[in-house]
Design an enzyme around this catalytic site. Sequence first.
Site, PDB file in Angstrom:
ATOM      1  N   LYS A 102       4.428   2.813   6.828  1.00 17.73           N
ATOM      2  CA  LYS A 102       2.974   2.489   7.219  1.00 17.73           C
ATOM      3  C   LYS A 102       2.994   2.037   8.502  1.00 17.73           C
ATOM      4  O   LYS A 102       3.610   0.898   8.913  1.00 17.73           O
ATOM      5  CB  LYS A 102       2.265   1.457   6.347  1.00 17.73           C
ATOM      6  CG  LYS A 102       0.892   1.597   6.037  1.00 17.73           C
ATOM      7  CD  LYS A 102       0.079   0.777   4.829  1.00 17.73           C
ATOM      8  CE  LYS A 102      -0.955   0.662   4.883  1.00 17.73           C
ATOM      9  NZ  LYS A 102      -1.731  -0.377   3.957  1.00 17.73           N
TER      10      LYS A 102
HETATM   11  C1  E4P Z   1      -5.306  -0.518   3.392  1.00 15.81           C
HETATM   12  O1  E4P Z   1      -4.183  -0.055   3.604  1.00 15.81           O
HETATM   13  C2  E4P Z   1      -5.605  -1.964   3.752  1.00 15.81           C
HETATM   14  O2  E4P Z   1      -4.538  -2.737   2.949  1.00 15.81           O
HETATM   15  C3  E4P Z   1      -6.999  -2.333   2.752  1.00 15.81           C
HETATM   16  O3  E4P Z   1      -7.336  -1.179   2.138  1.00 15.81           O
HETATM   17  C4  E4P Z   1      -7.798  -2.944   3.694  1.00 15.81           C
HETATM   18  O4  E4P Z   1      -9.053  -3.600   2.842  1.00 15.81           O
HETATM   19  P1  E4P Z   1      -9.872  -4.580   3.241  1.00 15.81           P
HETATM   20  O5  E4P Z   1     -10.697  -4.089   4.603  1.00 15.81           O
HETATM   21  O6  E4P Z   1     -10.976  -4.911   1.904  1.00 15.81           O
HETATM   22  O7  E4P Z   1      -9.259  -5.859   3.790  1.00 15.81           O
END
Ligand code: E4P
Length: 274
Positions: free
Chosen positions: A99
Site C-alpha cells: 500500500k
Molecule cells: C483504508 O485503507 C483506510 O484504512 C480506512 O478505510 C480509513 O478509514 P477511516 O477514514 O474510517 O479511518
Amino acid sequence: MKIFLDTAIIDEIKQGYDSGLVDGVTTNPSLMKKAIEEAKKSCTGNAISLRSYIQRILTIAGKTPVSLEVKGGSADDMIRQGLSLYKKFSTKSNHVVIKIPLNPSVDKDNPESLEGFKAIRSLTSKGIPVNVTLCFTAEQALLAAKAGATYISPFIGRIDDKIRTDNKIKFDKTDYFPADGIERKGDILLESGMASGIDLLQQVKDVYDNYGITTQIIAASVRNAQQARECALVGVDIATLPFSVFKAMTTHPKTQEGMISFLKDTVKEYEDMM
Ligand code: E4P
C-alpha cells in the site's frame, strides 16, 4: 462486489473469513498499531512480535490479498520499504499487496509531490501489486492508474467528514451522509466538486470507464452499511469495511422481528420432522 476487511484485528479477520464472505484484508499503520497494542494487552509478557502477528493475518487470509502499508517519505524510501515487506511476507500461499500513499508530502507549503507515483511505477514494474491509498479526487485516481496502480482506494467517509466539518455540521463518525449531498440555501454543499464520498467513487468509476482503465477500485473509509450498499450501486470492484460495518450489513429490524415470530410459530410436529 468483493468485500475486504479494513482491520488488523485477528479475531475480526478470522470471523470474517469463517463466514466465507471475505475476499481480502487492508491494513494501515494506525490499524496495525491498534491491533498489536490490543493483542499485547491480552498476551502475558508482551510475547508477541509484529512479524509473527502479520504472519497470522496472512495465514487466515490464505491466497486472498492482504495490503501492508509503507511508512511514506521519498520514492526511494517507499520502494525500499515495499520491497522489504514483500520479500518478508509474500509466499506461494500468500498474496501481499503493498500500500503506497498517493502523495506522501506532509509539508503544507509544498503539497505537490510525485514521489508516490514513482514508487507505484517502480514496484508494479517488478510485478508487485500496489494498492494506492489516500485518494480523494478522480484526478488523483487517474494519475495513480497511469502510474500502474493495481488498486486505488478512494476514502469516501473522510470526504463526508470534510464537507460536514467545513460547514460546521455536527456528526458522529458512523452517521450516514446522503450520497446526493446536503443542501444549504438551495445549493448542494461541495468539496472539490463532489457532493459526497459516494460521488467521489462515481467520479473515479466514470473516469476509469471513459478510458477502459483496469485498476480496481476499493471503496475505503466506509462508515456504515448504507454506504456499503451505495458502493455496490456505484459498481466498484471492492469495498473494504470495518468489521462493525460488515456485520451491520447482515441486519434489519424486520429480519429479527420475522425470526422471532417464525420461531414462536414452529409447531413441534414440524420441528421433529426436520
Ligand atoms: C483504508 O485503507 C483506510 O484504512 C480506512 O478505510 C480509513 O478509514 P477511516 O477514514 O474510517 O479511518
